[in-house]
Each structure stands twice: as C-alpha cells, then as structure tokens.
Design an enzyme around this catalytic site. Structure first.
Site, mmCIF file in Angstrom:
data_model
loop_
_atom_site.group_PDB
_atom_site.id
_atom_site.type_symbol
_atom_site.label_atom_id
_atom_site.label_comp_id
_atom_site.label_asym_id
_atom_site.label_seq_id
_atom_site.Cartn_x
_atom_site.Cartn_y
_atom_site.Cartn_z
ATOM 1 N N GLU A 191 0.873 -1.166 0.000
ATOM 2 C CA GLU A 191 0.000 0.000 0.000
ATOM 3 C C GLU A 191 0.914 1.222 0.000
ATOM 4 O OE1 GLU A 191 -2.659 0.258 3.344
ATOM 5 O OE2 GLU A 191 -3.710 1.985 2.547
ATOM 6 N N ASP A 231 -6.615 9.618 8.951
ATOM 7 C CA ASP A 231 -5.303 9.258 9.474
ATOM 8 C C ASP A 231 -5.005 9.884 10.824
ATOM 9 O OD1 ASP A 231 -4.060 7.481 7.579
ATOM 10 O OD2 ASP A 231 -4.146 9.136 6.158
ATOM 11 N N TYR A 253 -11.611 -3.590 2.690
ATOM 12 C CA TYR A 253 -10.779 -3.080 3.779
ATOM 13 C C TYR A 253 -11.658 -3.006 5.026
ATOM 14 C CZ TYR A 253 -6.870 -0.190 5.589
ATOM 15 O OH TYR A 253 -5.788 0.293 6.277
#
Lengths: 407, 275
Positions: free
Chosen positions: B55, B66, B180
C-alpha cells in the site's frame, strides 16, 4: 406557533448536494451516524415539540428576536444615500449568531440519546456557544482549537474553560480553523457512537450545511419581517461576511426566493488577493473536496489545500459551505473580498458612527459596504448582518492599532 | 459486476494467498517520506521480506482518516516537495522491479483535481493495481469506481464496526479487489488494546461476499496481527512500521530505514505463518 427553522428555499438533493456541491466525502465509520443525524433532524423539523422547545430557548435564553437597527449615521458615510439596517446578532447571548445553531444541535443531541458533544472553533465564538449549550444541557464537551487561534482569542478560551469545557490545542498544519475542523472530525470518527459533533459552520459533509442553514435561517427570517415593517418593502441588498458561511447563509436563505434582493457575501482578502495571504475561497479558489464536501477550496495544482490567512480567526479558512459555491455559480449571490486593513477600517467606522464594535469577522461585511453600496441604486435599503460583537478581538486590535485606537 | 469479470492482479494475488492456506500481509509506506528514494527503498525491502501487496501512500494535506503517525509522514513528504507526478514515477520504478500488486492510497481531492479518468489512467499505466480512498464512501464512489474498472484497477471499499448490515451488503456488491475492514471506530494508528470488534465485523462482511477481507487500523503488535489475521484473509500494517522507521531519526541512511522495515515485515510474516 411560528416555525423556528426553515428558510423558504430548497434543501439539498438526496445525496446532500446543492447543485454539484456538497456530498459526503468522509470515512465509512461515520456514514451511519450521518444518516442517523439526517433522519433525526428531519424528524425534529416535523415535530412541533422540537420547534416549541427551540423557540423558547431562542426567546428566553438567547434573547431573540435580535433588533434590526437603522444605522443612520453609518448610512450617511456611505454612497448612494443608502439606508443601512444592522441585524444585531452581536446581541445574542454569548455574543454571536453561533448560539442559534449550537442550541438546535444540542437539542438534537439529546433527542439522539448522546451525552457528549465535540466542536471545532476558530474565533472561539462557536466553541463558546457549544460550551454554553453543553453547560445548559449537562453534556460533556470538548472543543478543538488551533494553537494560533488560542493565542489571538485567549479570552474565548478562558470562557470555554469556565463553562466546563475541555479545550484541546491543535498544532497541526497552520494551527487554525482548518486544522481544528480536521481534528474534530478525527475525534468523531473514533467517538461517533456516543458523541454528537456540533459542527459550527455551513461547510463540511451533509447534512451539516443544510442543518446549519435551517438553524441559522432565523437571522434572515427575522430580518426580512423587520425590514418589511420598517420600510414597507424588501431591501435592495443583504450583506454578510463569509468564512465557512453560517451567518451569511442564515441571512440569505429566506431572501433567496426574493429575486429583487441582491445577496453579497464578503470573504477575507487578508493582506490582499495578490499576496496569496488571504482566505477568499470563492473569489480565488476552485472546486475541490475539503472536510467532507465538494466546494470552492484554496488549493495548489495537485489538490493540496493551501494555508489561509485572515486577521479574523473566524474567517481564516481555505474552504466554504457548498451552498455558497452553488449560489456563486448560479449568480444568485455575489462574493467579494475585504482586506485586513479594510476590515479594521470597518470596525472603526461602525464604532465611531453607531457606537457598535463588531467582531473582526463582521467588520469585513462593514468594510465592504463602500464598494457594495456604490453599485446599488440611489436610496437603496441594505441589511447587514453584524454576526458578533468585538469584545473578544480587543486585545488583538489594541496591539495593531495602539492604545489610542488609531492605526 | 465483479462476479463476471476476471479477477485483476490485486484480487487474484490475495485469493492465491488464501488458496494456499496462508494470510496476506500488506504493509504501507508513505511515498516521499522523507524523500522519494528512501520510500522506494523501504517499499522494495518490504516486498522482499514477504509482503503480498504494497500500500503506497500519496500524501494529502488534510487526511481525515489518518492519525498522528501517517499525518506526520504525509507532512514530511509534502515539506520535501512531493508532487502527484512523483507517485507515478514511484509506481513505474516499483512496477519495473517487483511482481507484487501495488495499491495507491490517497484522498479524493488529489484524484479529483487531476480528473478521475486521467488519474486512474496514469496510475494504471504506471503500474498501480488498486486505489484506496478512505474519504470516498460507497455513495460517492460510483464514478471513480467506473473509471478504475475501465483501466483494470480495483477501487477498494471500506467497512467499519459501525457499518450497518444493509451498508455492508451494498459495499460487498460494489467491491472489487478486497474489502478493507477497519478494526476499530477510529483513525489509522488507533490505540486499541483489544480487537474485540474484528471478528463480528469480518463475520458480517463474510456473510455477503467471498472477496478477500483485510483488517487494518491499529495493528501494532505481532499478537494483534495474528489475532486479526486469524478471522480474516490478512492484515494491513501502516502506522506501526512508519513510526518505527521515523523513530530512527532523520540522520539514518535510507538503507538502514529500508532494512528495519524489511525486518519488521519479515517478522510479521513469520508470525502470520506460525513460524
């Protein structure tokens, strides 16, 4: 009973879009909560008990309706023999329009059974409003604020803490509103099951731009009725400052169907548009995604968001609410920009002519009046939103102007 | 849609891992952190140490999904002058020397500003097999998904512990490559002592699809990697490795950084393989 929300204009489409702007560009983790919030707000709008409670709070706690003041001495200093009316949101409890939205969302929070709220703040006015609502409703509250804003708005930091709120300093990026908003969203991603995020502006992901507009539309609804009573006609223009754009969309929304009322949003031109040190997203940006919605954004060619600059912490933001982007593109509203220096001049002008010291944010709307009024017909009636009072800005402005109040 | 099309390199590689009874390991590196050559060295070392796919982060100024570690890595890359064009250079370089699938991870605005079609065409031509965009939920993903399909790339979709069953079903129908699975309600690098919600989340997704399911966010120990992998098809490890490499300090040579990342991937690999 009079409705406490509602704006006489259309909502976003099912995907939360105003024209092509808006949407929900957020992590999957918060998507279910956004749906829950949208449903809860729609249910509240349809519930007379919600309107009754909010109406009571706005009247007995906030002090609404706020006055519409005919500013005759200010008017005499402006071109075209205009008649300027000031919508006095600075007289709201806590000193700015932000409380209208914070109380409405705190009520929603309670309806959803959540016990904790979070918020972002730039100038601190939304943080204070949220801290106030949290104290009133017994909610736990955390506010994210950029380090730079905590320094220039220290008074509001103290107010929030006194109200029992935890103020968290954000050091990322420029340590201003953009970074505080990002950090509040990150908190929400991790706390969404117990926490309601009271977003303070008309930007961000759906349903916030719609919800904040509906909760702030009380500004324009009152102003429209008040100016009709005073002048027996609608105004030629309505003027408000635009950072994220909550006071502006609140003022504009009820006038949008009135085609003869021109709408002017005033962005922060900082040191000047040519310097790159400004916060004029609509004037100098282009469409992009920031903080969950597609709207005008200050960005580089790669889509990296640029740092904004404004003397006003509340306007120091490189994005803007999506409905403003749609209003710009359709031409229904006109957006212009006012420099730091013009805003300070606006603050002085309003102080000297009317005995009203506006917040630095609102001073941008005043500072743009000479330019706006010059383009209006003779004898035009102009409604200007004084979104907040300037007490919070006095230490900063005193440093700039010097002790004698002269720049 | 994906049921009738040939599995592309990303999905095919992950399915092959499952087929041989193993668990997939997908480590992350932020391109350009702190410079392009170092990040490429880290990527190569991780591939050599047993990564099943890589990734590759393309930095964005305002990364909503994040936590502090990846935020700081992105800031280092941007301060170093990283441009989107550098990501294409990186992809070409890695594609020339590695056989494992490469998934680009970024946010929607850099993609949008280059144009969905142009961005994915350039990325695919440079060697990308997948695109991971954490601020693009299912509702907003349609046109980018179409653009990816047109060039043979997978647009990876997310599910979270908070996802409702109807949402999971809809994501499963639209997904390609892998899904995911976010381990906790939180941002990357989330500090969670437990992975209590992973089995339930993965189980709810599995009921709707045979696609590979990878668990990411907060995988910061060998034990957590093993526990997450036990109930899924593999794990994605980002902040743990990025932080360890950053902790070496700015003066440490790229080869040493790459070596550390490689050792970590090798050790996680060994743990997943029960060695």
């Amino acid at each position: 009973m009079a409705a406490t929300t509602g704006s006489r204009t259309g909502g976003p489409d099912a995907l939360g879009r105003f024209g092509s702007y808006g949407g929900q560009y957020v992590p999957e983790t918060v998507m279910p909560a956004l749906r829950e919030l949208e449903d809860a707000f729609a249910a509240a709008l349809a519930d007379p008990a919600f309107h009754g409670e909010l109406n009571g709070l706005l009247r007995d706690y906030v002090g609404r309706p706020t006055p519409l003041w005919h500013a005759s001495r200010l008017s005499s200093r402006l071109p075209q023999g205009v008649r300027v009316y000031l919508k006095r949101e600075d007289l709201c409890h806590t000193g700015a329009h932000k409380i209208n939205n914070a109380l409405g969302q705190a009520l929603l929070c309670r309806r959803m059974g959540k016990t904790r709220v979070i918020a972002e703040t730039g100038a601190g006015q939304h943080g204070v409003a949220t801290a106030t609502a949290a104290a009133l409703f017994g909610l736990s509250c955390r506010v994210y604020m950029g380090r730079q804003d905590m320094e220039r708005q220290a008074l509001n930091v103290f107010r929030m803490r006194l109200l029992g709120t935890e103020v968290v300093q954000v050091d990322a990026g420029t340590a201003t509103l953009k970074d505080a908003l990002g950090e509040a969203i990150r908190d929400w991603v991790a706390s969404v099951e117990t926490t309601h995020y009271i977003l303070g502006t008309a930007a961000g992901m759906h349903p916030y731009p719609w919800m904040v507009r509906e909760l702030q539309a009380v500004i324009g609804r009152e102003a429209r009725a008040q100016v009709l009573e005073a002048e027996r006609r609608l105004p030629e223009a309505a003027v408000a400052c635009v950072g994220g754009g909550s006071n502006a969309i609140g003022l504009f929304a009820p006038f949008i169907p009135d085609a003869g009322v021109r709408l002017f949003g005033v962005e922060a031109a900082g040191h000047g548009l040519h310097t790159g040190m400004h916060a004029a997203s609509l004037t100098a940006g282009r469409p992009g995604v920031l903080h969950g919605s597609l709207s005008y954004v200050l960005q580089d060619a790669d889509g990296q968001v640029l740092n904004a600059h404004s003397i006003s912490a509340g306007l120091d933001y490189p994005g803007v609410g999506p409905e403003h982007s749609a209003l710009k593109d359709t031409g229904r509203a006109t957006y212009l920009a006012c420099t730091d220096a013009q805003a300070l001049e606006g603050m002085r002008l309003l102080a000297e002519t009317e005995g009203i010291i506006p917040a630095l944010e609102s001073a941008h709307a005043v500072g743009a009046l000479p330019e706006i009024c010059a383009g209006l017909p003779e004898g035009a009636v102009v409604v200007v939103c004084v979104s907040g009072r300037g007490d919070k800005d006095m230490p900063q402005v005193a440093r700039i102007m010097g002790g004698g109040g002269k720049p | 849609m994906n049921a009738t099309t040939q599995p592309r390199r990303l999905g095919a590689a992950l399915e092959a891992v499952r087929h041989r009874g193993s668990k997939a390991l997908v480590p992350y590196v932020m391109l350009g952190d702190p410079d392009l050559q170092t990040s490429l060295a880290v990527a190569r070392a991780m591939a050599a140490a047993g990564a099943d796919a890589l990734e590759l982060g393309l930095p964005f100024s305002d990364p909503l999904a994040d936590g502090p570690v990846i935020q700081a890595a992105g800031q280092r890359a941007l301060r170093g002058g990283f441009r989107v064009a550098d990501a294409l250079t990186a992809l070409r370089d890695l594609r020339g020397s590695l056989s494992c699938p490469l998934a680009l991870m970024t946010y929607v605005n850099p993609v949008l500003q280059h144009g969905y079609g142009a961005f994915v065409a350039d990325a695919a031509a440079a060697g990308a097999d997948g695109l991971i965009v954490p601020d693009l939920p299912l509702e907003e993903s349609g046109s980018l998904g179409d653009a990816c399909r047109a060039v043979g790339m997978d647009l990876v979709l997310f599910v979270a512990p908070t996802s409702t069953d109807p949402r999971i079903a809809a994501v499963a129908r639209a997904a390609s490559g892998f899904i995911y699975c976010v381990s906790v309600a939180g941002v990357t690098g989330a500090r969670s002592d437990t992975l209590d919600r992973v089995p339930a989340t993965v189980g709810r997704v599995r009921a709707h699809t045979d696609l590979p399911l990878l668990v990411g966010f907060g995988i910061n120990s060998f034990e957590k990697a093993a526990r997450a992998a036990a109930v899924a098809d593999g794990v994605i490890v980002a902040s743990w490795i990025v932080q360890a490499v950053a902790d070496l300090g700015a003066q440490v040579a790229p080869e040493e950084r790459a070596a550390l990342a490689g050792r970590m991937v090798g050790a996680i690999r060994a743990g997943l393989d029960g060695r």
